[in-house]
Design a protein around this motif. Structure first.
Motif, short mmCIF file in Angstrom:
data_model
loop_
_atom_site.label_atom_id
_atom_site.label_comp_id
_atom_site.label_asym_id
_atom_site.label_seq_id
_atom_site.Cartn_x
_atom_site.Cartn_y
_atom_site.Cartn_z
N ASN A 92 -29.75 30.25 13.44
CA ASN A 92 -29.37 30.10 11.88
C ASN A 92 -29.23 31.31 11.19
OD1 ASN A 92 -29.26 28.90 9.52
ND2 ASN A 92 -31.41 28.27 9.48
N LEU A 93 -28.00 31.85 10.67
CA LEU A 93 -27.88 32.95 10.37
C LEU A 93 -28.08 32.65 8.66
CD1 LEU A 93 -24.84 34.11 12.51
CD2 LEU A 93 -27.47 34.88 12.65
N SER A 94 -29.29 32.22 8.36
CA SER A 94 -29.54 32.27 6.71
C SER A 94 -29.96 33.36 5.98
CB SER A 94 -30.88 31.15 6.81
OG SER A 94 -31.71 31.58 7.22
N GLN A 95 -30.03 33.30 4.75
CA GLN A 95 -30.81 34.38 3.94
C GLN A 95 -32.01 34.68 4.62
OE1 GLN A 95 -30.81 33.27 -0.29
NE2 GLN A 95 -32.53 34.57 -0.53
N ASN A 96 -32.87 33.87 4.93
CA ASN A 96 -34.29 34.05 5.40
C ASN A 96 -34.11 35.04 6.87
OD1 ASN A 96 -35.63 32.81 3.56
ND2 ASN A 96 -36.00 31.05 4.78
N PHE A 97 -32.93 34.86 7.58
CA PHE A 97 -32.60 35.36 8.82
C PHE A 97 -32.38 37.07 8.53
CE2 PHE A 97 -29.59 37.30 11.63
CZ PHE A 97 -30.34 37.26 12.94
N THR B 217 -23.16 36.47 22.36
CA THR B 217 -22.71 34.98 22.09
C THR B 217 -23.54 34.24 21.32
OG1 THR B 217 -23.55 34.01 24.16
CG2 THR B 217 -21.28 34.84 24.23
N ASP B 218 -24.75 34.51 21.02
CA ASP B 218 -26.01 33.71 20.50
C ASP B 218 -26.41 34.39 19.09
OD1 ASP B 218 -27.15 35.63 21.98
OD2 ASP B 218 -28.99 34.52 22.36
N LYS B 219 -26.29 35.51 18.73
CA LYS B 219 -26.50 36.32 17.53
C LYS B 219 -25.99 37.37 17.56
CE LYS B 219 -29.33 39.32 20.71
NZ LYS B 219 -30.87 39.62 21.30
N PRO B 220 -25.96 37.98 16.10
CA PRO B 220 -25.00 39.20 15.82
C PRO B 220 -25.48 40.25 16.56
CG PRO B 220 -26.05 38.09 13.95
CD PRO B 220 -26.67 37.42 15.07
N PRO B 221 -24.71 41.30 16.78
CA PRO B 221 -23.14 41.09 16.41
C PRO B 221 -22.46 40.28 17.42
CG PRO B 221 -23.60 43.33 17.57
CD PRO B 221 -24.90 42.63 17.34
N PHE B 222 -21.24 39.62 16.97
CA PHE B 222 -20.49 38.95 17.74
C PHE B 222 -19.34 40.02 17.97
CE2 PHE B 222 -22.92 35.91 15.41
CZ PHE B 222 -23.62 35.30 16.36
N GLY B 223 -18.57 39.96 19.17
CA GLY B 223 -17.68 40.64 19.14
C GLY B 223 -16.33 39.84 19.20
N ILE C 33 -21.28 37.31 10.99
CA ILE C 33 -20.97 36.01 10.60
C ILE C 33 -20.86 34.79 12.11
CG2 ILE C 33 -20.40 35.93 8.13
CD1 ILE C 33 -17.48 35.37 9.32
N ASN C 34 -21.27 33.74 11.73
CA ASN C 34 -21.07 32.70 12.85
C ASN C 34 -19.52 32.64 13.27
OD1 ASN C 34 -20.35 30.35 14.60
ND2 ASN C 34 -22.31 29.44 13.78
N PRO C 35 -19.21 33.03 14.70
CA PRO C 35 -17.70 33.08 14.74
C PRO C 35 -16.92 31.85 14.48
CG PRO C 35 -19.11 33.89 16.63
CD PRO C 35 -20.06 33.56 15.66
N LYS C 36 -17.58 30.89 14.32
CA LYS C 36 -16.76 29.65 14.02
C LYS C 36 -16.35 29.79 12.54
CE LYS C 36 -19.28 26.34 16.90
NZ LYS C 36 -20.50 25.22 17.08
N LEU C 37 -16.77 30.78 11.83
CA LEU C 37 -16.36 31.14 10.41
C LEU C 37 -15.16 31.94 10.38
CD1 LEU C 37 -19.95 31.02 8.47
CD2 LEU C 37 -18.24 28.90 8.52
N ARG C 38 -14.71 32.56 11.39
CA ARG C 38 -13.79 33.63 11.08
C ARG C 38 -12.44 33.27 10.64
NH1 ARG C 38 -15.01 37.34 16.67
NH2 ARG C 38 -16.96 38.20 15.81
N ALA C 39 -11.96 31.82 10.86
CA ALA C 39 -10.80 31.52 10.28
C ALA C 39 -11.21 31.34 8.85
CB ALA C 39 -10.31 30.17 11.12
#
Length: 197
Positions: free
Chosen positions: A6-11, A150-156, A117-123
């Motif tokens: 969960n890549l939230s503000q808290n993270f 694939t499960d945490k940043p950084p995502f390539g 960011i979550n790779p799903k948000l790239r578009a």
């Protein structure tokens, strides 16, 4: 693929509080410094999304680019910028999610945000960057050119993937291996410039 964190503000706040900020160079990235040194219009309105400690913003501001804005979901890095650059306007240090920013800019600088960011948000990133830019606006920066996590940043990612995300909104002026990356990232980064269609 493992479950995504969960890549939230808290993270991200926790990353700064525990000093687990391996992406932080402690200085402006050489490819971006080289690009900034070629800019002549100091009236440009510049956004650095997910800017973190943003040595890029500090460098630009100290060169006379006073319309620089940094947005970050974590508050601490924005405070860090203010400590280093006391004259940096508070109103230009935006504690928010990039996707909630509502303003217009001439230039967006990408430096380790797209890979965070979550790779799903790239578009959605590509669409939001298009929305935030004025006519003739640009996105300039660096992207990792390798798979990474694939499960945490950084995502390539890779050049072809990036082109697919950006080509609906931008003319891809340049996207090629960076020739002046810091040593640990040599051969691992793409320098790119996108011009708003």
């Amino acid at each position: 693929m493992q479950e995504m964190l969960n890549l939230s503000q808290n993270f991200w706040t926790n990353k700064y509080e525990t000093n687990k900020i391996g992406w932080d160079l402690g200085e402006v990235s050489p490819p971006l410094k080289n690009y900034f040194d070629q800019l002549q219009n100091k009236e440009l309105k510049i956004l650095i999304p997910g800017g973190g400690n943003s040595y890029e913003a500090e460098y630009l501001f100290n060169k006379g680019f006073h319309n620089v804005y940094v947005v970050d979901i974590a508050k601490q890095p924005l405070n860090n910028i203010k400590l280093r650059v006391p004259d940096f306007p508070d109103s230009q240090l935006i504690h928010a999610n990039f996707f909630d920013v509502d303003n217009q800019f001439d230039l967006i600088i990408e430096q380790t945000f797209f890979c965070a960011i979550n790779p799903k948000l790239r578009a959605a990133y590509a669409a939001k960057a298009f929305e935030l830019l004025n006519t003739n606006g640009k996105v300039v920066g660096l992207l990792f050119n390798e798979p990474l996590n694939t499960d945490k940043p950084p995502f390539g990612g890779c050049k072809e993937e990036y082109i697919n995300h950006f080509k609906p909104y931008f003319n891809i002026t340049i996207i090629e291996e960076s020739y002046n990356s810091i040593q640990p990232r040599v051969g691992r980064e793409l320098f790119f410039r996108l011009d708003k269609c």
